[in-house]
Design a protein around this motif. Structure first.
Motif, PDB file in Angstrom:
ATOM      1  N   PRO A  31       0.804  -1.152  -0.176  1.00  0.00           N
ATOM      2  CA  PRO A  31       0.082  -0.043   0.103  1.00  0.00           C
ATOM      3  C   PRO A  31       0.783   1.279   0.151  1.00  0.00           C
ATOM      4  N   SER A  32       2.068   1.195   0.642  1.00  0.00           N
ATOM      5  CA  SER A  32       2.949   2.572   0.447  1.00  0.00           C
ATOM      6  C   SER A  32       3.552   2.990  -0.751  1.00  0.00           C
ATOM      7  N   GLY A  33       3.331   1.868  -2.039  1.00  0.00           N
ATOM      8  CA  GLY A  33       3.774   2.118  -3.149  1.00  0.00           C
ATOM      9  C   GLY A  33       5.013   1.760  -3.505  1.00  0.00           C
ATOM     10  N   SER A  34       5.922   1.284  -2.400  1.00  0.00           N
ATOM     11  CA  SER A  34       7.097   0.732  -2.654  1.00  0.00           C
ATOM     12  C   SER A  34       7.226  -0.679  -2.410  1.00  0.00           C
ATOM     13  N   LYS A  35       8.066  -1.072  -3.320  1.00  0.00           N
ATOM     14  CA  LYS A  35       8.309  -2.980  -3.135  1.00  0.00           C
ATOM     15  C   LYS A  35       9.565  -2.947  -2.303  1.00  0.00           C
ATOM     16  N   ASN A  36      10.039  -1.777  -1.909  1.00  0.00           N
ATOM     17  CA  ASN A  36      11.173  -2.114  -0.758  1.00  0.00           C
ATOM     18  C   ASN A  36      10.404  -2.551   0.621  1.00  0.00           C
ATOM     19  N   ASP A  37       9.161  -2.411   0.864  1.00  0.00           N
ATOM     20  CA  ASP A  37       8.631  -2.594   1.822  1.00  0.00           C
ATOM     21  C   ASP A  37       8.195  -4.082   1.972  1.00  0.00           C
ATOM     22  N   TYR A  38       8.416  -4.791   2.898  1.00  0.00           N
ATOM     23  CA  TYR A  38       8.162  -6.216   2.915  1.00  0.00           C
ATOM     24  C   TYR A  38       6.725  -6.313   3.121  1.00  0.00           C
ATOM     25  N   MET A  39       6.106  -7.502   2.374  1.00  0.00           N
ATOM     26  CA  MET A  39       4.765  -7.529   2.394  1.00  0.00           C
ATOM     27  C   MET A  39       4.332  -9.201   2.366  1.00  0.00           C
ATOM     28  N   SER A  40       3.382  -9.453   3.234  1.00  0.00           N
ATOM     29  CA  SER A  40       2.952 -10.814   3.239  1.00  0.00           C
ATOM     30  C   SER A  40       1.505 -10.812   3.208  1.00  0.00           C
ATOM     31  N   ILE A  41       0.861 -12.102   3.359  1.00  0.00           N
ATOM     32  CA  ILE A  41      -0.641 -12.227   3.549  1.00  0.00           C
ATOM     33  C   ILE A  41      -0.515 -13.350   4.706  1.00  0.00           C
ATOM     34  N   SER A  42      -1.272 -13.176   5.533  1.00  0.00           N
ATOM     35  CA  SER A  42      -1.597 -13.981   6.696  1.00  0.00           C
ATOM     36  C   SER A  42      -1.878 -15.493   6.243  1.00  0.00           C
ATOM     37  N   PRO A  43      -1.410 -16.485   6.447  1.00  0.00           N
ATOM     38  CA  PRO A  43      -1.394 -17.833   5.841  1.00  0.00           C
ATOM     39  C   PRO A  43      -2.643 -18.696   6.229  1.00  0.00           C
ATOM     40  N   MET A 119      15.305  -4.047   1.642  1.00  0.00           N
ATOM     41  CA  MET A 119      14.345  -4.389   2.508  1.00  0.00           C
ATOM     42  C   MET A 119      14.308  -3.110   3.467  1.00  0.00           C
ATOM     43  N   ASN A 120      13.101  -2.170   3.136  1.00  0.00           N
ATOM     44  CA  ASN A 120      12.859  -1.225   4.550  1.00  0.00           C
ATOM     45  C   ASN A 120      12.935  -1.845   5.985  1.00  0.00           C
ATOM     46  N   PRO A 121      13.606  -1.241   6.890  1.00  0.00           N
ATOM     47  CA  PRO A 121      13.328  -1.907   8.128  1.00  0.00           C
ATOM     48  C   PRO A 121      12.179  -1.725   8.931  1.00  0.00           C
ATOM     49  N   ASN A 122      10.962  -2.103   8.314  1.00  0.00           N
ATOM     50  CA  ASN A 122       9.946  -2.127   8.857  1.00  0.00           C
ATOM     51  C   ASN A 122       9.267  -3.538   8.629  1.00  0.00           C
ATOM     52  N   VAL A 123       8.027  -3.848   9.261  1.00  0.00           N
ATOM     53  CA  VAL A 123       7.288  -4.677   8.837  1.00  0.00           C
ATOM     54  C   VAL A 123       5.689  -4.247   8.715  1.00  0.00           C
ATOM     55  N   ASN A 124       5.387  -3.042   8.239  1.00  0.00           N
ATOM     56  CA  ASN A 124       4.406  -2.538   8.217  1.00  0.00           C
ATOM     57  C   ASN A 124       2.997  -3.299   7.569  1.00  0.00           C
ATOM     58  N   TYR A 125       3.599  -3.865   6.538  1.00  0.00           N
ATOM     59  CA  TYR A 125       2.436  -4.676   5.454  1.00  0.00           C
ATOM     60  C   TYR A 125       2.740  -6.202   5.968  1.00  0.00           C
ATOM     61  N   GLY A 126       3.088  -6.868   6.848  1.00  0.00           N
ATOM     62  CA  GLY A 126       3.247  -8.216   7.343  1.00  0.00           C
ATOM     63  C   GLY A 126       1.997  -8.965   7.693  1.00  0.00           C
ATOM     64  N   GLN A 127       1.548 -10.026   6.773  1.00  0.00           N
ATOM     65  CA  GLN A 127       0.632 -10.958   7.269  1.00  0.00           C
ATOM     66  C   GLN A 127      -0.921  -9.987   7.037  1.00  0.00           C
ATOM     67  N   GLY A 128      -0.761  -9.169   6.029  1.00  0.00           N
ATOM     68  CA  GLY A 128      -2.285  -8.539   5.943  1.00  0.00           C
ATOM     69  C   GLY A 128      -3.192  -9.403   5.521  1.00  0.00           C
ATOM     70  N   VAL A 129      -4.485  -9.095   5.700  1.00  0.00           N
ATOM     71  CA  VAL A 129      -5.637  -9.758   5.353  1.00  0.00           C
ATOM     72  C   VAL A 129      -6.679  -8.815   4.436  1.00  0.00           C
ATOM     73  N   PRO A 130      -6.905  -9.352   2.931  1.00  0.00           N
ATOM     74  CA  PRO A 130      -7.724  -8.564   2.375  1.00  0.00           C
ATOM     75  C   PRO A 130      -9.001  -8.160   3.061  1.00  0.00           C
ATOM     76  N   GLY A 131      -9.568  -6.885   2.811  1.00  0.00           N
ATOM     77  CA  GLY A 131     -10.846  -6.713   3.524  1.00  0.00           C
ATOM     78  C   GLY A 131     -10.751  -6.179   5.158  1.00  0.00           C
ATOM     79  N   ARG A 132      -9.517  -6.838   5.683  1.00  0.00           N
ATOM     80  CA  ARG A 132      -9.288  -6.428   7.010  1.00  0.00           C
ATOM     81  C   ARG A 132      -8.385  -5.382   7.409  1.00  0.00           C
ATOM     82  N   ALA A 133      -7.176  -5.686   7.146  1.00  0.00           N
ATOM     83  CA  ALA A 133      -6.014  -4.967   7.316  1.00  0.00           C
ATOM     84  C   ALA A 133      -4.891  -5.011   6.597  1.00  0.00           C
TER      85      ALA A 133
END
Length: 369
Positions: A31-43, A119-133
């Motif tokens: 969502p930040s627009g930067s692919k340097n931010d870590y991103m994952s979907i909650s399994p 990787m930017n030193p954050n996990v702002n977009y780790g284990q996101g859930v579509p429609g929730r967070a």
């Protein structure tokens, strides 16, 4: 030892070809627009089939959504990266072949240092859930490997002539920035963040902070986190060693192991800082030792694990490094014997890497008594 060493070199040779690895390689954009931010979907979250758009997703504990393990996000990539560098660093240590060090260092530079790939030193977009967070506090469990695999690997690779003063400065800066994020962000150190999680997630958070703090020479913070380990014993262990927060899970055996692993790591850091977590008991009589003994009681795969059945067949070999580490620290020779007499002969690097690493811990990395 020879068998464990040969498997290490086999894995390292594969790792030589697998990288480099970068968060910028993922298909999705955070969502930040930067692919340097870590991103994952909650399994364990899935589209709601009763909704046309599937939103918001709903949870099925223990059932992994394949969409969370693709190249579109970073969760598989970070695991592949950290285990590759871990293999390369140890292959360098035991073989003294500089080719392993040079490749491992290049992988580290790609993941942490190069402007376009880091990787930017954050996990702002780790284990996101579509429609929730967009990101959830549980995403910090993804980055545990940046501590438990990477810090020793970096220390080993820094012995190579290929490691420069600039590398040292940049990796120190990255981990300093990441530690700052772990402490101050609402998802991590905030009152409702991962630091407050009562199960294995909270312990893994504590381990990350403790180990990174120790790595950076911040002994005061590391001591604080080891002392916090006593709170983990207070809130997580019954007298018989069971862990109620993990019994609630559909894979209770796995999560009992997965909770003990970081707590043992914290106890080892305590050894370096003069704090004894191994022998601490809560008011119920629960302790780290009781938690380990419970697992030892059911180490035979044929034994009847008293909680959920979804762990069957149980991967009992993964517990063996814990038996050895704790057995040496607490002079529990029966645990040491349980670890060193385990048969790892049927496991292979390509199919059973976790078990191969357990053997490596026992045969190559930790002293036996």
């Amino acid at each position: 030892m020879k068998d464990a060493y040969e498997r290490l070199i086999e894995e390292a040779e594969l790792a030589m070809k697998d990288g480099p690895f970068s968060v910028a390689d993922k298909g999705m954009t955070p969502p930040s627009g930067s692919k340097n931010d870590y991103m994952s979907i909650s399994p364990y979250w899935w589209p709601d089939e009763s909704k046309e758009d599937g939103l918001p997703w709903i949870r099925h504990d223990g059932k992994t959504n394949p969409a969370s393990k693709t190249a579109e996000t970073d969760s598989k990539r970070i695991g592949h990266f950290t285990r590759s560098v871990r293999a390369l660093s140890l292959a360098y240590y035991f073989s003294q072949d500089e080719k392993y060090a040079k490749q491992g260092i290049e992988y580290i530079r790609t993941w942490f240092m190069n402007d376009t790939t880091k990787m930017n030193p954050n996990v702002n977009y780790g284990q996101g859930v579509p429609g929730r967070a967009e990101g959830r506090r549980g995403g910090i469990i993804d980055t545990r490997t940046l501590a438990d695999r990477m810090l020793d690997s970096i220390a080993i690779l820094s012995l190579s002539p290929a490691w420069t003063d600039k590398d040292e400065q940049q990796i120190t800066q990255w981990y300093s920035d990441y530690l700052d994020w772990l402490i101050v962000d609402d998802l991590s150190g905030g009152p409702k963040g991962e630091a407050a999680a009562m199960n294995n997630h909270g312990t893994w958070y504590d381990f990350q902070v403790a180990s990174i703090a120790y790595f950076l020479g911040n002994d005061a913070l590391a001591k604080q986190m080891v002392q916090k380990g006593k709170m983990r014993v207070d809130t997580q262990f019954e007298k018989d060693g069971s862990q109620p927060h993990e019994i609630e899970r559909t894979r209770a055996y796995h999560y009992h192991y997965f909770s003990l692993d970081p707590l043992v790591g914290i106890a080892q850091i305590g050894d370096k800082l003069g704090i004894d977590l191994w022998h601490y008991e809560n008011k119920k009589g629960g302790s780290l030792a009781q938690g380990i003994q419970l697992m030892a009681t059911y180490q035979d795969p044929a034994s009847d694990w008293p909680y959920t059945a979804k762990d069957n067949p149980r991967r009992v070999e993964r517990m063996t490094p814990i038996y050895l580490k704790a057995g040496v620290a607490m002079e529990k020779h029966e645990w040491i014997k349980l670890a060193t007499e385990t048969d790892f002969s049927r496991f292979t690097v390509k199919k059973n890497l976790a078990e191969v690493w357990a053997q490596r811990d026992i045969e190559l990395l930790y002293p036996k008594q």
